[in-house]
Every structure is written in C-alpha cells, then in structure tokens.
Design a protein around this motif. Structure first.
Motif, PDB file in Angstrom:
ATOM      1  N   SER A  38       0.488  -0.568   0.219  1.00 37.75           N
ATOM      2  CA  SER A  38       0.338   0.103  -0.480  1.00 37.75           C
ATOM      3  C   SER A  38       0.762   1.679   0.256  1.00 37.75           C
ATOM      4  O   SER A  38       1.751   1.461   0.958  1.00 37.75           O
ATOM      5  N   ILE A  39       0.347   2.857  -0.528  1.00 34.68           N
ATOM      6  CA  ILE A  39       1.215   3.636  -0.485  1.00 34.68           C
ATOM      7  C   ILE A  39       0.181   4.768  -0.331  1.00 34.68           C
ATOM      8  O   ILE A  39      -0.950   4.476  -1.050  1.00 34.68           O
ATOM      9  N   TYR A  40       0.568   5.669   0.083  1.00 33.58           N
ATOM     10  CA  TYR A  40      -0.861   6.666   0.645  1.00 33.58           C
ATOM     11  C   TYR A  40      -0.436   8.043   0.080  1.00 33.58           C
ATOM     12  O   TYR A  40       0.621   8.215   1.103  1.00 33.58           O
ATOM     13  N   LEU A  41      -0.884   8.921  -0.199  1.00 39.67           N
ATOM     14  CA  LEU A  41       0.061   9.506  -0.563  1.00 39.67           C
ATOM     15  C   LEU A  41      -1.613  11.123  -0.722  1.00 39.67           C
ATOM     16  O   LEU A  41      -1.743  11.178  -1.818  1.00 39.67           O
ATOM     17  N   LYS A  42      -1.698  10.897   0.641  1.00 31.06           N
ATOM     18  CA  LYS A  42      -3.206  11.992   0.405  1.00 31.06           C
ATOM     19  C   LYS A  42      -2.457  13.862   1.076  1.00 31.06           C
ATOM     20  O   LYS A  42      -1.262  13.951   1.653  1.00 31.06           O
ATOM     21  N   GLU A  56       8.396   7.324 -10.555  1.00 29.67           N
ATOM     22  CA  GLU A  56       8.834   6.344 -10.043  1.00 29.67           C
ATOM     23  C   GLU A  56       7.877   5.798  -8.513  1.00 29.67           C
ATOM     24  O   GLU A  56       7.749   4.834  -8.644  1.00 29.67           O
ATOM     25  N   THR A  57       7.388   6.761  -7.835  1.00 29.90           N
ATOM     26  CA  THR A  57       6.208   6.788  -7.278  1.00 29.90           C
ATOM     27  C   THR A  57       4.927   6.093  -7.964  1.00 29.90           C
ATOM     28  O   THR A  57       4.539   5.245  -7.198  1.00 29.90           O
ATOM     29  N   ALA A  58       5.253   6.510  -9.048  1.00 30.90           N
ATOM     30  CA  ALA A  58       3.303   5.764 -10.145  1.00 30.90           C
ATOM     31  C   ALA A  58       3.642   4.776 -10.835  1.00 30.90           C
ATOM     32  O   ALA A  58       2.702   3.544 -10.935  1.00 30.90           O
ATOM     33  N   LYS A  59       5.556   4.539 -11.195  1.00 24.59           N
ATOM     34  CA  LYS A  59       5.951   3.134 -10.846  1.00 24.59           C
ATOM     35  C   LYS A  59       5.391   1.870 -10.383  1.00 24.59           C
ATOM     36  O   LYS A  59       4.798   1.126 -10.053  1.00 24.59           O
ATOM     37  N   LEU A  60       5.668   2.676  -8.374  1.00 19.99           N
ATOM     38  CA  LEU A  60       4.859   1.461  -7.578  1.00 19.99           C
ATOM     39  C   LEU A  60       3.692   1.037  -7.194  1.00 19.99           C
ATOM     40  O   LEU A  60       3.425   0.429  -6.807  1.00 19.99           O
ATOM     41  N   MET A  61       2.678   2.792  -7.347  1.00 18.46           N
ATOM     42  CA  MET A  61       1.263   2.885  -7.292  1.00 18.46           C
ATOM     43  C   MET A  61       0.842   1.570  -8.250  1.00 18.46           C
ATOM     44  O   MET A  61      -0.116   0.459  -7.659  1.00 18.46           O
ATOM     45  N   MET A  62       1.336   1.388  -9.399  1.00 17.10           N
ATOM     46  CA  MET A  62       0.496   0.454 -10.646  1.00 17.10           C
ATOM     47  C   MET A  62       1.069  -0.472 -10.209  1.00 17.10           C
ATOM     48  O   MET A  62       0.717  -1.718 -10.847  1.00 17.10           O
ATOM     49  N   GLU A  63       2.064  -1.379  -9.294  1.00 19.54           N
ATOM     50  CA  GLU A  63       1.964  -2.661  -9.030  1.00 19.54           C
ATOM     51  C   GLU A  63       1.516  -2.920  -8.141  1.00 19.54           C
ATOM     52  O   GLU A  63       1.190  -4.150  -7.942  1.00 19.54           O
ATOM     53  N   LEU A  64       0.285  -1.776  -7.280  1.00 16.22           N
ATOM     54  CA  LEU A  64      -0.250  -2.528  -6.267  1.00 16.22           C
ATOM     55  C   LEU A  64      -1.642  -3.248  -6.799  1.00 16.22           C
ATOM     56  O   LEU A  64      -1.797  -2.670  -7.419  1.00 16.22           O
ATOM     57  N   ASP A  65      -2.475  -3.819  -6.191  1.00 19.80           N
ATOM     58  CA  ASP A  65      -3.887  -4.756  -6.805  1.00 19.80           C
ATOM     59  C   ASP A  65      -4.186  -4.026  -5.269  1.00 19.80           C
ATOM     60  O   ASP A  65      -5.382  -4.554  -4.927  1.00 19.80           O
ATOM     61  N   ASP A  66      -4.672  -2.559  -5.794  1.00 27.19           N
ATOM     62  CA  ASP A  66      -5.828  -1.556  -5.275  1.00 27.19           C
ATOM     63  C   ASP A  66      -7.024  -0.572  -6.046  1.00 27.19           C
ATOM     64  O   ASP A  66      -7.616   0.232  -5.620  1.00 27.19           O
ATOM     65  N   GLY A  67      -7.015  -1.632  -7.127  1.00 29.73           N
ATOM     66  CA  GLY A  67      -8.485  -0.714  -7.738  1.00 29.73           C
ATOM     67  C   GLY A  67      -7.515  -0.015  -8.676  1.00 29.73           C
ATOM     68  O   GLY A  67      -9.197   0.984  -8.764  1.00 29.73           O
ATOM     69  N   HIS A  68      -6.235   0.796  -8.593  1.00 26.83           N
ATOM     70  CA  HIS A  68      -6.347   1.783  -9.939  1.00 26.83           C
ATOM     71  C   HIS A  68      -6.525   2.154 -10.987  1.00 26.83           C
ATOM     72  O   HIS A  68      -6.508   0.831 -11.337  1.00 26.83           O
ATOM     73  N   VAL A  69      -6.587   2.878 -11.345  1.00 29.51           N
ATOM     74  CA  VAL A  69      -6.881   3.614 -12.436  1.00 29.51           C
ATOM     75  C   VAL A  69      -5.718   4.351 -13.877  1.00 29.51           C
ATOM     76  O   VAL A  69      -5.453   5.354 -12.915  1.00 29.51           O
ATOM     77  N   ILE A  70      -5.170   3.817 -14.490  1.00 33.04           N
ATOM     78  CA  ILE A  70      -4.307   4.773 -15.249  1.00 33.04           C
ATOM     79  C   ILE A  70      -5.182   5.267 -16.137  1.00 33.04           C
ATOM     80  O   ILE A  70      -5.993   4.714 -16.608  1.00 33.04           O
ATOM     81  N   VAL A  71      -5.052   7.004 -16.229  1.00 30.61           N
ATOM     82  CA  VAL A  71      -5.611   7.344 -17.386  1.00 30.61           C
ATOM     83  C   VAL A  71      -4.566   8.105 -18.489  1.00 30.61           C
ATOM     84  O   VAL A  71      -3.915   9.093 -17.403  1.00 30.61           O
ATOM     85  N   ASP A  72      -4.178   7.617 -19.848  1.00 28.92           N
ATOM     86  CA  ASP A  72      -3.713   9.100 -21.051  1.00 28.92           C
ATOM     87  C   ASP A  72      -4.725   9.775 -21.154  1.00 28.92           C
ATOM     88  O   ASP A  72      -6.090   9.505 -21.755  1.00 28.92           O
ATOM     89  N   VAL A  73      -4.685  11.004 -20.681  1.00 28.09           N
ATOM     90  CA  VAL A  73      -5.951  11.728 -21.536  1.00 28.09           C
ATOM     91  C   VAL A  73      -5.408  12.620 -22.855  1.00 28.09           C
ATOM     92  O   VAL A  73      -5.641  13.846 -23.293  1.00 28.09           O
ATOM     93  N   ARG A  74      -4.443  11.868 -23.504  1.00 26.72           N
ATOM     94  CA  ARG A  74      -3.407  12.241 -25.279  1.00 26.72           C
ATOM     95  C   ARG A  74      -4.680  12.425 -25.888  1.00 26.72           C
ATOM     96  O   ARG A  74      -5.730  11.749 -25.501  1.00 26.72           O
ATOM     97  N   ARG A  75      -4.433  12.285 -26.717  1.00 23.83           N
ATOM     98  CA  ARG A  75      -5.646  12.147 -28.315  1.00 23.83           C
ATOM     99  C   ARG A  75      -5.364  10.556 -28.504  1.00 23.83           C
ATOM    100  O   ARG A  75      -4.926  10.221 -28.282  1.00 23.83           O
ATOM    101  N   GLU A  76      -6.590   9.678 -29.511  1.00 29.81           N
ATOM    102  CA  GLU A  76      -7.083   8.684 -29.576  1.00 29.81           C
ATOM    103  C   GLU A  76      -5.660   7.515 -30.011  1.00 29.81           C
ATOM    104  O   GLU A  76      -5.110   7.468 -30.482  1.00 29.81           O
TER     105      GLU A  76
END
Length: 151
Positions: A38-42, A56-76
């Motif tokens: 778990s990583i909590y940054l509040k 690097e913090t994002a990579k650590l957070m992506m390793e967790l099974d915490d229900g997160h979603v990664i959102v790409d906000v670029r064009r299709e």
C-alpha cells in the motif's frame, strides 16, 4: 524484521525521489516481503486539488492491486502509437464538468499522464474539480522508462 527493512527502504526511496505535490503530503507505505502493498499519498487539506507525483512513485503505485486506474489524456492517435499497459484513454478535451463514464468511483485512485505533462495537469485539476478525491498526476510518456504497448 524483513518487512520492517523493506518498509524503511521504500519509505526512504519515496522521500528521496521527491514524491510530493503542491501541498505538504503525508506519505505512508506499507511493505510486504515482496515489495509495497500500500502507498498512501494524501493532501493535508480538502482543497480540491490533485497530487503530483514522480514517475518512480507512479510505477510503485501501479504494482499494487488496489483498484487504481491509469488514465491517458492524449488524443486517440497518440494513444494508439504507444501507451502504458492497462491505461484507458480519456482525452483531456473530453473531460468537462460531468463525471466521465469510464470513472464511476469518485474515490478510486486515478493515475494520470499525457505526452509531456501539460495536459495531464489540466485533466487532473478538472477531475479534482468534478469531485475525484485520489487523482495523481505523473507527467508525460516522453519521460517514461517503463513498458509501452501499442494497439
């Protein structure tokens, strides 16, 4: 003892990597034998802002099974040329004042990126303004050293 050492190493990594936001954050990492669990940054306040983190913090957070979603906000077309594995596409231009259907949970952990970091900051603030409480912006894919997949 091994868990305590892992916890200390990960906490030190987060502190030294410049993990932070526009405000002072409280950082908590709960480590397991195989890495963080778990990583909590509040944010310390309810200012309606997102939290900026490094990649690097994002990579650590992506390793967790915490229900997160990664959102790409670029064009299709940009997304199709290459994106972070598991990322969903919600173009910045499509984010308005209504909750996007792809993000039904206002409390879900949302990791946001774009090409260089400009659109991800705009999109992250728009999501925070809508009412999302766990928005983490980590810059652009041009600086990403992790895996990239194409459609």
């Amino acid at each position: 003892m091994k868990r305590f050492i892992t916890f200390c190493l990960i906490t030190t990594l987060l502190i030294l990597s410049g993990c932070g936001s526009k405000n002072d954050d409280s950082v908590s990492v709960i480590g397991g034998a195989d890495g963080p669990t778990s990583i909590y940054l509040k944010e310390n306040d309810d200012s309606g802002n997102y939290t900026q983190i490094d990649q690097e913090t994002a990579k650590l957070m992506m390793e967790l099974d915490d229900g997160h979603v990664i959102v790409d906000v670029r064009r299709e077309d940009e997304y199709a040329k290459g994106h972070i594995p598991g990322a969903i596409l919600i173009p910045n231009e499509s984010i308005g004042t209504e909750q996007p259907s792809e993000l039904p949970d206002l409390d879900q952990i949302i990791l946001v990126y774009c090409r260089s970091g400009r659109r991800s900051k705009e999109a992250s603030q728009k999501l925070a303004d809508i009412g999302y409480t766990n928005v983490y912006e980590f810059g652009g894919i041009v600086d990403w050293t992790g895996e990239i997949v194409t459609d």
